[in-house]
Design a protein around this motif. Structure first.
Motif, PDB file in Angstrom:
ATOM      1  N   GLY A  75      45.925  15.924  19.290  1.00  0.00           N
ATOM      2  CA  GLY A  75      45.677  14.770  18.423  1.00  0.00           C
ATOM      3  C   GLY A  75      46.938  13.965  18.222  1.00  0.00           C
ATOM      4  N   ASP A  76      47.270  13.154  19.219  1.00  0.00           N
ATOM      5  CA  ASP A  76      48.462  12.297  19.099  1.00  0.00           C
ATOM      6  C   ASP A  76      48.179  10.949  19.761  1.00  0.00           C
ATOM      7  OD1 ASP A  76      49.011  12.511  21.929  1.00  0.00           O
ATOM      8  OD2 ASP A  76      49.902  14.471  21.537  1.00  0.00           O
ATOM      9  N   ALA A  77      49.071  10.008  19.497  1.00  0.00           N
ATOM     10  CA  ALA A  77      48.838   8.630  19.944  1.00  0.00           C
ATOM     11  C   ALA A  77      48.832   8.507  21.462  1.00  0.00           C
ATOM     12  CB  ALA A  77      49.893   7.706  19.327  1.00  0.00           C
ATOM     13  N   ASP A  78      49.734   9.203  22.138  1.00  0.00           N
ATOM     14  CA  ASP A  78      49.793   9.112  23.604  1.00  0.00           C
ATOM     15  C   ASP A  78      48.474   9.552  24.228  1.00  0.00           C
ATOM     16  OD1 ASP A  78      52.342   8.242  23.559  1.00  0.00           O
ATOM     17  OD2 ASP A  78      53.262  10.121  24.241  1.00  0.00           O
ATOM     18  N   THR A  79      47.961  10.668  23.749  1.00  0.00           N
ATOM     19  CA  THR A  79      46.706  11.192  24.321  1.00  0.00           C
ATOM     20  C   THR A  79      45.553  10.251  24.010  1.00  0.00           C
ATOM     21  OG1 THR A  79      47.569  13.426  23.995  1.00  0.00           O
ATOM     22  CG2 THR A  79      45.213  13.220  24.447  1.00  0.00           C
ATOM     23  N   LEU A  80      45.550   9.711  22.801  1.00  0.00           N
ATOM     24  CA  LEU A  80      44.466   8.791  22.424  1.00  0.00           C
ATOM     25  C   LEU A  80      44.453   7.573  23.353  1.00  0.00           C
ATOM     26  CD1 LEU A  80      43.122   7.832  19.004  1.00  0.00           C
ATOM     27  CD2 LEU A  80      43.954   5.985  20.447  1.00  0.00           C
ATOM     28  N   VAL A  81      45.617   6.987  23.568  1.00  0.00           N
ATOM     29  CA  VAL A  81      45.678   5.784  24.420  1.00  0.00           C
ATOM     30  C   VAL A  81      45.206   6.126  25.831  1.00  0.00           C
ATOM     31  CG1 VAL A  81      47.291   4.154  25.505  1.00  0.00           C
ATOM     32  CG2 VAL A  81      47.428   4.625  23.041  1.00  0.00           C
ATOM     33  N   HIS A  82      45.613   7.271  26.323  1.00  0.00           N
ATOM     34  CA  HIS A  82      45.207   7.669  27.673  1.00  0.00           C
ATOM     35  C   HIS A  82      43.692   7.883  27.736  1.00  0.00           C
ATOM     36  CE1 HIS A  82      45.666   9.117  31.695  1.00  0.00           C
ATOM     37  NE2 HIS A  82      45.014  10.225  31.380  1.00  0.00           N
ATOM     38  N   ALA A  83      43.152   8.559  26.729  1.00  0.00           N
ATOM     39  CA  ALA A  83      41.706   8.819  26.725  1.00  0.00           C
ATOM     40  C   ALA A  83      40.924   7.505  26.671  1.00  0.00           C
ATOM     41  CB  ALA A  83      41.337   9.719  25.542  1.00  0.00           C
ATOM     42  N   VAL A  84      41.360   6.594  25.816  1.00  0.00           N
ATOM     43  CA  VAL A  84      40.643   5.313  25.681  1.00  0.00           C
ATOM     44  C   VAL A  84      40.652   4.562  27.013  1.00  0.00           C
ATOM     45  CG1 VAL A  84      40.718   3.048  24.549  1.00  0.00           C
ATOM     46  CG2 VAL A  84      41.000   5.137  23.194  1.00  0.00           C
ATOM     47  N   SER A  85      41.762   4.664  27.729  1.00  0.00           N
ATOM     48  CA  SER A  85      41.868   3.932  29.004  1.00  0.00           C
ATOM     49  C   SER A  85      40.875   4.453  30.036  1.00  0.00           C
ATOM     50  CB  SER A  85      43.291   4.033  29.551  1.00  0.00           C
ATOM     51  OG  SER A  85      43.533   5.323  30.085  1.00  0.00           O
ATOM     52  N   ALA A  86      40.382   5.655  29.844  1.00  0.00           N
ATOM     53  CA  ALA A  86      39.471   6.255  30.828  1.00  0.00           C
ATOM     54  C   ALA A  86      37.997   6.085  30.460  1.00  0.00           C
ATOM     55  CB  ALA A  86      39.790   7.744  30.962  1.00  0.00           C
ATOM     56  N   LEU A  87      37.708   5.498  29.301  1.00  0.00           N
ATOM     57  CA  LEU A  87      36.305   5.378  28.867  1.00  0.00           C
ATOM     58  C   LEU A  87      35.547   4.381  29.740  1.00  0.00           C
ATOM     59  CD1 LEU A  87      36.746   5.323  24.975  1.00  0.00           C
ATOM     60  CD2 LEU A  87      36.034   7.240  26.430  1.00  0.00           C
ATOM     61  N   PRO A  88      34.228   4.503  29.788  1.00  0.00           N
ATOM     62  CA  PRO A  88      33.443   3.540  30.575  1.00  0.00           C
ATOM     63  C   PRO A  88      33.634   2.109  30.068  1.00  0.00           C
ATOM     64  CG  PRO A  88      32.083   5.413  29.903  1.00  0.00           C
ATOM     65  CD  PRO A  88      33.390   5.551  29.175  1.00  0.00           C
ATOM     66  N   ALA A  89      33.575   1.162  30.962  1.00  0.00           N
ATOM     67  CA  ALA A  89      33.684  -0.246  30.591  1.00  0.00           C
ATOM     68  C   ALA A  89      32.617  -0.586  29.561  1.00  0.00           C
ATOM     69  CB  ALA A  89      33.515  -1.118  31.830  1.00  0.00           C
ATOM     70  N   GLY A  90      33.012  -1.333  28.533  1.00  0.00           N
ATOM     71  CA  GLY A  90      32.056  -1.775  27.520  1.00  0.00           C
ATOM     72  C   GLY A  90      31.790  -0.763  26.422  1.00  0.00           C
ATOM     73  N   ALA A  91      32.326   0.443  26.556  1.00  0.00           N
ATOM     74  CA  ALA A  91      32.091   1.463  25.523  1.00  0.00           C
ATOM     75  C   ALA A  91      32.887   1.135  24.270  1.00  0.00           C
ATOM     76  CB  ALA A  91      32.499   2.836  26.037  1.00  0.00           C
ATOM     77  N   THR A  92      32.309   1.470  23.113  1.00  0.00           N
ATOM     78  CA  THR A  92      33.092   1.494  21.875  1.00  0.00           C
ATOM     79  C   THR A  92      33.387   2.958  21.563  1.00  0.00           C
ATOM     80  OG1 THR A  92      31.032   1.404  20.615  1.00  0.00           O
ATOM     81  CG2 THR A  92      32.248  -0.663  20.900  1.00  0.00           C
ATOM     82  N   TRP A  93      34.338   3.156  20.663  1.00  0.00           N
ATOM     83  CA  TRP A  93      34.756   4.535  20.398  1.00  0.00           C
ATOM     84  C   TRP A  93      35.311   4.672  18.991  1.00  0.00           C
ATOM     85  CZ3 TRP A  93      40.003   5.160  19.333  1.00  0.00           C
ATOM     86  CH2 TRP A  93      40.803   4.039  19.642  1.00  0.00           C
ATOM     87  N   SER A  94      35.141   5.872  18.486  1.00  0.00           N
ATOM     88  CA  SER A  94      35.843   6.253  17.266  1.00  0.00           C
ATOM     89  C   SER A  94      36.699   7.460  17.612  1.00  0.00           C
ATOM     90  CB  SER A  94      34.854   6.588  16.152  1.00  0.00           C
ATOM     91  OG  SER A  94      34.054   7.680  16.528  1.00  0.00           O
ATOM     92  N   ALA A  95      37.531   7.853  16.649  1.00  0.00           N
ATOM     93  CA  ALA A  95      38.357   9.043  16.873  1.00  0.00           C
ATOM     94  C   ALA A  95      38.481   9.802  15.567  1.00  0.00           C
ATOM     95  CB  ALA A  95      39.735   8.647  17.396  1.00  0.00           C
ATOM     96  N   THR A  96      38.620  11.103  15.712  1.00  0.00           N
ATOM     97  CA  THR A  96      38.916  11.957  14.564  1.00  0.00           C
ATOM     98  C   THR A  96      39.922  13.002  14.983  1.00  0.00           C
ATOM     99  OG1 THR A  96      37.966  13.348  12.838  1.00  0.00           O
ATOM    100  CG2 THR A  96      36.976  13.552  15.023  1.00  0.00           C
TER     101      THR A  96
END
Ligand code: KMH
Ligand code: ZN
Length: 288
Positions: A194-215
């Motif tokens: 649970g850190d910023a680097d991992t979050l940014v990397h994960a978001v970059s891999a999401l399907p196009a057009g997806a929205t996301w939340s995080a916890t």
């Protein structure tokens, strides 16, 4: 394609922040965490307070008369009805349950006809346990969401789960509601950190057009919340994920976690989204 290209293709979060509350979970014991809502009355009271504080979605695990986790269908039905009667929150039932729940019971959760459900996209080590989500089960659960018109939220505990999400969408098409919404569950011992680097990397891999939340689980709650707001995402908070508000200070109520999230979202100029706007975003019909 670079990570940056991929992130740019993901739909921006828009001006408001979707706040999901996960008030109970399956892991904490009532005896150890007295503020945990475990009865239907406690859950309804929590839901009303969290709605007033800015939540739009409630992610629900229920407990039995013994306060232990259960997937009893009668109780799930009662819970869906009671939450619909008393709030306008989107009712998202957990299909993850507890690590001990069999697949058949987890599939049967959809028979309570919730607005939405969680759908975890892979197996993950879960502390000392294993949270099992093999490919065959994922496909069966996804097919049932499509058949019943229950809008799934794709729970992603690890980067490999994102690859499975892409595979699922490619093989089985879009979800009920037509929109892909994901939740990054970070900081589980055995899942992605649970850190910023991992979050940014994960978001970059999401399907196009997806929205996301995080916890972020436990002490990763605040870093993940700040990172998610900075990266344009939505938020999930609640006592399923953290029972400590600050060092040495237990969470007093789910509502205070929602209030803190709503305050931070407001400071970020992205105030809490209404339940009606969340229904529009996620493609969830109003069954009330
Ligand atoms: N309780 C965890 C084993 C979900 O709700 O879908 C699984 C979980 C995920 O909480
Ligand atoms: Zn859950």
């Amino acid at each position: 394609m670079t990570a940056a290209d991929s992130a740019a293709r993901a739909r921006p979060a828009g001006p408001a922040t979707l706040i999901t509350v996960a008030p109970t979970g399956a892991e904490s014991e009532k005896a150890a965490v007295p503020a945990l809502p475990v009865t239907l009355d406690e859950l309804v009271t929590t839901a009303k307070e969290c709605s007033a504080a800015g939540a739009a979605v409630i992610h629900v695990h229920i407990r039995g008369a013994d306060a232990r986790p259960t997937l009893d269908l009668g109780r799930l039905n009662d819970t869906v009805h009671a939450l619909r009667e008393s709030t306008d929150l989107i009712v998202q039932l957990s299909t993850g349950g507890a690590v001990t729940d069999p697949y058949e019971r987890r599939l049967a959760v959809l028979d309570a006809r919730p607005d939405a459900c969680s759908l975890t996209c892979g197996t993950v080590n879960f502390g000392d346990d294993v949270f099992m989500n093999p490919w065959g089960f994922i496909k069966e659960l996804y097919a049932k969401t499509q058949e019943y018109g229950v809008v799934p939220e794709f729970e992603l505990f690890d980067l490999g789960h994102i690859a499975t999400l892409h595979r699922l969408l490619a093989e089985m098409g879009p979800p009920a509601g037509g929109h892909v919404h994901c939740d990054l569950v970070m900081g589980v011992p055995g899942g992605m950190p649970g850190d910023a680097d991992t979050l940014v990397h994960a978001v970059s891999a999401l399907p196009a057009g997806a929205t996301w939340s995080a916890t972020g689980i436990g002490r990763t709650s605040l870093p993940v919340m700040f990172a998610a707001l900075a990266a344009g995402g939505h938020l999930r908070v609640g006592m399923e994920d953290t029972i400590t508000f600050a060092r040495g200070r237990p969470v007093a109520s789910n509502a205070e976690l929602v209030e803190r999230a709503a305050t931070l979202a407001g400071l970020a100029q992205r105030p809490a989204m209404s339940a009606a706007a969340a229904r529009d975003l996620l493609g969830v019909p109003d069954h009330r």
